[in-house]
Design a protein around this motif. Structure first.
Motif, PDB file in Angstrom:
ATOM      1  N   THR A 187       0.829  -1.208   0.000  1.00 57.87           N
ATOM      2  CA  THR A 187       0.000   0.000   0.000  1.00 57.87           C
ATOM      3  C   THR A 187       0.861   1.255   0.000  1.00 57.87           C
ATOM      4  O   THR A 187       0.461   2.286  -0.546  1.00 57.87           O
ATOM      5  N   LEU A 188       2.043   1.185   0.577  1.00 55.93           N
ATOM      6  CA  LEU A 188       2.944   2.342   0.633  1.00 55.93           C
ATOM      7  C   LEU A 188       3.865   2.453  -0.582  1.00 55.93           C
ATOM      8  O   LEU A 188       4.691   3.359  -0.646  1.00 55.93           O
ATOM      9  N   LYS A 189       3.708   1.569  -1.550  1.00 59.93           N
ATOM     10  CA  LYS A 189       4.643   1.536  -2.684  1.00 59.93           C
ATOM     11  C   LYS A 189       4.651   2.819  -3.508  1.00 59.93           C
ATOM     12  O   LYS A 189       5.668   3.164  -4.099  1.00 59.93           O
ATOM     13  N   ASP A 190       3.539   3.554  -3.529  1.00 63.22           N
ATOM     14  CA  ASP A 190       3.473   4.761  -4.358  1.00 63.22           C
ATOM     15  C   ASP A 190       3.765   6.049  -3.596  1.00 63.22           C
ATOM     16  O   ASP A 190       3.641   7.135  -4.145  1.00 63.22           O
ATOM     17  N   GLY A 191       4.147   5.943  -2.330  1.00 67.39           N
ATOM     18  CA  GLY A 191       4.487   7.138  -1.562  1.00 67.39           C
ATOM     19  C   GLY A 191       3.743   7.210  -0.245  1.00 67.39           C
ATOM     20  O   GLY A 191       3.057   6.264   0.151  1.00 67.39           O
ATOM     21  N   PRO A 192       3.888   8.350   0.448  1.00 65.37           N
ATOM     22  CA  PRO A 192       3.316   8.493   1.788  1.00 65.37           C
ATOM     23  C   PRO A 192       1.792   8.335   1.802  1.00 65.37           C
ATOM     24  O   PRO A 192       1.110   8.737   0.859  1.00 65.37           O
ATOM     25  N   VAL A 193       1.305   7.732   2.884  1.00 64.31           N
ATOM     26  CA  VAL A 193      -0.132   7.538   3.062  1.00 64.31           C
ATOM     27  C   VAL A 193      -0.482   7.857   4.508  1.00 64.31           C
ATOM     28  O   VAL A 193       0.249   7.470   5.427  1.00 64.31           O
ATOM     29  N   ARG A 194      -1.587   8.548   4.700  1.00 66.73           N
ATOM     30  CA  ARG A 194      -2.056   8.865   6.047  1.00 66.73           C
ATOM     31  C   ARG A 194      -2.594   7.608   6.721  1.00 66.73           C
ATOM     32  O   ARG A 194      -3.045   6.678   6.058  1.00 66.73           O
ATOM     33  N   PHE A 195      -2.556   7.617   8.054  1.00 66.08           N
ATOM     34  CA  PHE A 195      -2.966   6.455   8.834  1.00 66.08           C
ATOM     35  C   PHE A 195      -4.367   5.987   8.449  1.00 66.08           C
ATOM     36  O   PHE A 195      -4.585   4.811   8.169  1.00 66.08           O
ATOM     37  N   ASN A 196      -5.342   6.893   8.457  1.00 65.40           N
ATOM     38  CA  ASN A 196      -6.722   6.483   8.165  1.00 65.40           C
ATOM     39  C   ASN A 196      -6.902   6.018   6.727  1.00 65.40           C
ATOM     40  O   ASN A 196      -7.718   5.132   6.452  1.00 65.40           O
TER      41      ASN A 196
END
Length: 116
Positions: A19-28
């Protein structure tokens, strides 16, 4: 070595890494994208990945606070093997499902502990 394999090979870590492969993601956003994971399990898994140097956590001092997660350089080196596993699972899901059906429909193997 076993601890590392246990970390990167567990179910939720694989989902988080992909899920993080494309860059930063918020927790929710992570929680929404990874169906079926509880808030507690997501938090625990992210902490483990952060502890192992695979993920970074960035806290933005906004109201409400914003927290982003991103793969580190080390974490990004996992993408090739993890995505290889994902591609294998995708390509073989029908074959595996058919094998499960055949197994389940066959006579159940008799346990050596079964009473006769």
């Amino acid at each position: 070595m076993r601890e590392i394999l246990d970390r990167v090979g567990d179910k939720w870590s694989l989902y988080i890494i992909t899920t993080l492969k494309d860059g930063p993601v918020r927790f929710n956003d992570l929680r929404r994208r990874i169906g079926g994971i509880s808030q507690r399990m997501l938090t625990l898994t992210l902490r483990g990945l952060e502890r192992d140097g695979l993920v970074t956590r960035t806290l933005f001092p906004t109201i409400p606070p914003r927290v982003d997660y991103e793969l580190t350089e080390l974490g990004r080196t996992l993408l090739a093997p993890v995505m290889g596993l994902v591609m294998w699972a995708s390509a073989n899901q029908d074959v595996v499902q058919a094998a499960r059906v055949r197994y389940d429909e066959a006579d159940a193997p008799v346990s050596s502990f079964a009473k006769t």
